[in-house]
Design an enzyme around this catalytic site. Structure first.
Site, PDB file in Angstrom:
ATOM      1  N   ARG A  82      19.123  -1.129 -24.758  1.00  0.00           N
ATOM      2  CA  ARG A  82      19.282  -1.258 -26.391  1.00  0.00           C
ATOM      3  C   ARG A  82      18.012  -1.276 -26.817  1.00  0.00           C
ATOM      4  O   ARG A  82      17.048  -2.199 -26.463  1.00  0.00           O
ATOM      5  CB  ARG A  82      20.235  -2.456 -26.875  1.00  0.00           C
ATOM      6  CG  ARG A  82      21.668  -2.348 -26.301  1.00  0.00           C
ATOM      7  CD  ARG A  82      22.460  -3.176 -26.763  1.00  0.00           C
ATOM      8  NE  ARG A  82      23.558  -2.956 -25.983  1.00  0.00           N
ATOM      9  CZ  ARG A  82      25.034  -3.560 -26.225  1.00  0.00           C
ATOM     10  NH1 ARG A  82      24.899  -4.743 -27.067  1.00  0.00           N
ATOM     11  NH2 ARG A  82      25.923  -3.546 -25.605  1.00  0.00           N
ATOM     12  N   ARG A 114      18.423 -11.539 -24.826  1.00  0.00           N
ATOM     13  CA  ARG A 114      18.415 -10.282 -25.580  1.00  0.00           C
ATOM     14  C   ARG A 114      17.139  -9.411 -24.847  1.00  0.00           C
ATOM     15  O   ARG A 114      15.987  -9.413 -25.180  1.00  0.00           O
ATOM     16  CB  ARG A 114      18.010 -10.507 -27.028  1.00  0.00           C
ATOM     17  CG  ARG A 114      18.359  -9.438 -27.903  1.00  0.00           C
ATOM     18  CD  ARG A 114      18.037  -9.708 -29.710  1.00  0.00           C
ATOM     19  NE  ARG A 114      19.114 -10.560 -29.828  1.00  0.00           N
ATOM     20  CZ  ARG A 114      20.441 -10.504 -30.094  1.00  0.00           C
ATOM     21  NH1 ARG A 114      20.777  -9.070 -30.090  1.00  0.00           N
ATOM     22  NH2 ARG A 114      21.242 -11.529 -30.219  1.00  0.00           N
ATOM     23  N   SER A 172      32.342  -9.283 -25.750  1.00  0.00           N
ATOM     24  CA  SER A 172      33.065  -9.041 -26.964  1.00  0.00           C
ATOM     25  C   SER A 172      34.184  -7.916 -26.514  1.00  0.00           C
ATOM     26  O   SER A 172      33.569  -6.935 -26.039  1.00  0.00           O
ATOM     27  CB  SER A 172      31.827  -8.196 -27.720  1.00  0.00           C
ATOM     28  OG  SER A 172      32.199  -8.074 -29.090  1.00  0.00           O
ATOM     29  N   GLU A 185      27.432 -15.713 -27.072  1.00  0.00           N
ATOM     30  CA  GLU A 185      28.177 -14.457 -26.913  1.00  0.00           C
ATOM     31  C   GLU A 185      28.050 -14.220 -25.590  1.00  0.00           C
ATOM     32  O   GLU A 185      26.747 -13.903 -24.985  1.00  0.00           O
ATOM     33  CB  GLU A 185      28.247 -13.435 -27.861  1.00  0.00           C
ATOM     34  CG  GLU A 185      28.990 -12.392 -27.270  1.00  0.00           C
ATOM     35  CD  GLU A 185      28.615 -11.154 -28.122  1.00  0.00           C
ATOM     36  OE1 GLU A 185      27.861 -11.371 -29.562  1.00  0.00           O
ATOM     37  OE2 GLU A 185      28.747  -9.930 -27.975  1.00  0.00           O
ATOM     38  N   ARG A 189      23.597 -12.513 -19.049  1.00  0.00           N
ATOM     39  CA  ARG A 189      24.019 -13.661 -19.908  1.00  0.00           C
ATOM     40  C   ARG A 189      24.801 -14.755 -19.062  1.00  0.00           C
ATOM     41  O   ARG A 189      24.852 -15.934 -18.994  1.00  0.00           O
ATOM     42  CB  ARG A 189      24.818 -13.444 -21.088  1.00  0.00           C
ATOM     43  CG  ARG A 189      23.646 -12.915 -22.078  1.00  0.00           C
ATOM     44  CD  ARG A 189      24.383 -12.694 -23.292  1.00  0.00           C
ATOM     45  NE  ARG A 189      23.414 -12.046 -24.297  1.00  0.00           N
ATOM     46  CZ  ARG A 189      23.732 -11.723 -25.598  1.00  0.00           C
ATOM     47  NH1 ARG A 189      24.863 -12.187 -26.026  1.00  0.00           N
ATOM     48  NH2 ARG A 189      22.887 -11.371 -26.464  1.00  0.00           N
TER      49      ARG A 189
END
Length: 427
Positions: free
Chosen positions: A263, A278, A353, A350, A392
């Site tokens: 990303r 991130r 999702s 998070e 994560r």
RNA sequence: GGAGAGGUGCCGGAGUGGUCGAACGGGGCGGUCUCGAAAACCGCUGACCUUUCACGAGGUCCAAGGGUUCGAAUCCCUUCCUCUCCGCCA
């Protein structure tokens, strides 16, 4: 993508959705261009019908040997051809604009989605496990990891820049253990078929799942090719059956896939700049289900549960949130976020999702099934979620299993995947 | 990267300028026959778009995009993909 008859017949419903999402879309422009396109198309098709009939007659005249009569007809047909060509250009221009515009309208929201402006209005629906209490001051993973010698951001910066990481020794093994652990649970206990897909996909695939055309800035594009690095395995896996009509007997299809994800994080400068949270590249095990319209909603509950099982087996505390209308993603109708407890940051973050996309992706990607009772092919519904984000999860393990001396206990379920290692100590 | 062969409906596979949306075969669905089934025989069997309250009408689709022509699955150009051989490579 929404059905065209919806914005033609009930544009107000779409306006309500846009307000609820606290977003905007060129709906008025879409309605106007669509009207113009259909008007021109009607005229164009009349002309084409005349040409088809005329050409057929000319063919018959030639067959009957009436050459002169046929030649005479050609002239006027030629003029008609020019007219058609001109009108065709304008019509297809408008049609393309309609297609481009309709791709920028987000999905309708599920009736159960709570109203809200942003993530602060997300609703917690359940909690599992208790955050550990430490009788020492616990560390964040970005201190723990480097101190153990298993995590290096400086070397990664040298190789690729910010938002990359190098894992070393037991750190790399832990990442690999998590991946295998997750895949084993989902394939052996939850009935998913593992697939290993390309990590580069074309633009059609990205349009199918909704990343393009709107979110091109979030993607890494390969120069000189129609290829992008995948932002999530959702893209290749959902597109596996693009342009197909499956037999209903094959539904639901459940796939899990491990892939790296890439990303650009174009809009997140300054957010989560420290640590693994991130990254431009991270690993994820993804769960994808292709279902009938009637079972999608249950599938979302089930799939979210499958992701939760991973956290439960790892004994990591978490909570499940229902995203509010303002926070649900572009393609989704309803989303649950699973947030894991991170002691180093003293908050839930998070880690998964899970979304129901209804027929939104299916309409874009032409994912259909033939009903068992016969009749026309229907659109599938798609449901997917992370099961889980591996980086994560590694963060959560490091921070939740840390000890006073800076070592980290290996969760029991992972030990078989790490040659029996019970403790990660400084290298 | 070089040379060659291809990409047609659910599948196989015809079709080299004019009733071709596409022969033929298979599959699927329905029917006849049968106590039932098989076999045989008969019929049906693609998608999308526009228009219509509806019945219906029209248009588009033979990998994709352009071109030639009154008319293209068929001729020309470009791109993509698949296969075979060679080269290269993990």
């Amino acid at each position: 993508m929404l059905p065209r008859e919806l914005f033609r017949k009930d544009p107000e419903r779409i306006r309500r959705m846009l307000r609820s999402r606290h977003t905007e879309a060129p709906l008025d422009r879409l309605l106007e261009v669509d009207r113009q396109w259909r008007d021109l198309l009607t005229t164009l098709e009349e002309l084409k019908a005349r040409r088809n009939a005329g050409s057929k007659e000319i063919g018959l005249l030639f067959k009957d040997g009436k050459r002169d009569e046929a030649e005479a007809r050609k002239a006027s047909m030629s003029r008609l051809g020019d007219e058609i060509k001109d009108l065709e250009e304008r019509t297809s221009g408008l049609e393309q604009e309609v297609e481009t515009l309709e791709l920028t309208i987000p999905n309708l929201l599920d009736a159960e989605v709570p109203e809200g402006a942003n993530e602060d209005d997300n609703r917690e629906i359940r909690r599992w496990g208790d955050p550990p209490s430490f009788d020492f001051s616990c560390q964040a993973h970005w201190d723990l990891g480097p101190a153990l010698g298993i995590l290096d951001f400086e070397q990664a910066a040298k190789l690729a820049g910010a938002r990359f990481a190098v894992l070393r020794g037991p750190g790399a093994a832990l990442e690999r253990a998590l991946i295998s652990f997750m895949l084993d649970i989902h394939t052996r206990e939850h009935g998913y078929t593992e697939v290993l897909t390309p990590y580069l996909v074309n633009s059609t695939s990205l349009q199918g799942t909704g990343q393009l055309p709107k979110f091109a800035d979030d993607l890494f594009h390969i120069d000189g090719h129609d290829l992008y690095l995948i932002p999530t395995a959702e893209v290749p896996v959902t597109n596996l059956h693009r342009d197909e009509s499956l037999d209903e007997s094959a539904i639901p299809l459940r796939y899990c896939a491990f892939t790296p994800c890439f990303r650009a994080e174009a809009g997140s400068h300054g957010r989560d700049v420290r640590g693994l949270i991130r990254q431009h590249q991270f690993h994820k095990v993804e769960l994808v289900q292709l279902t009938t319209p009637w079972t999608a909603s249950d599938a979302l509950e089930q799939l979210t549960g499958h992701a939760e099982v991973i956290l439960q087996r790892l004994d990591l505390p978490y909570r499940v949130m229902t995203l509010c209308s303002g926070d649900v993603g572009f393609s989704a109708a309803k989303t649950y976020d699973i947030e894991v407890w991170l002691p180093g940051q003293d908050r839930y973050r998070e880690i998964s999702s899970c979304s129901n996309f209804s027929d939104f992706q299916a309409r874009r990607a032409h994912l259909r099934y033939r009903p068992a009772e016969g009749g026309k092919a229907r659109l599938l519904h798609t449901v997917n979620g992370s099961g889980l984000a591996v980086g994560r999860t590694l963060v959560a393990v490091l921070e939740n299993y840390q000890q006073q001396d800076g070592s980290v206990v290996v969760p029991e379920v992972l030990r078989p995947y790490m040659g029996g290692m019970e403790l990660i100590e400084p290298i």
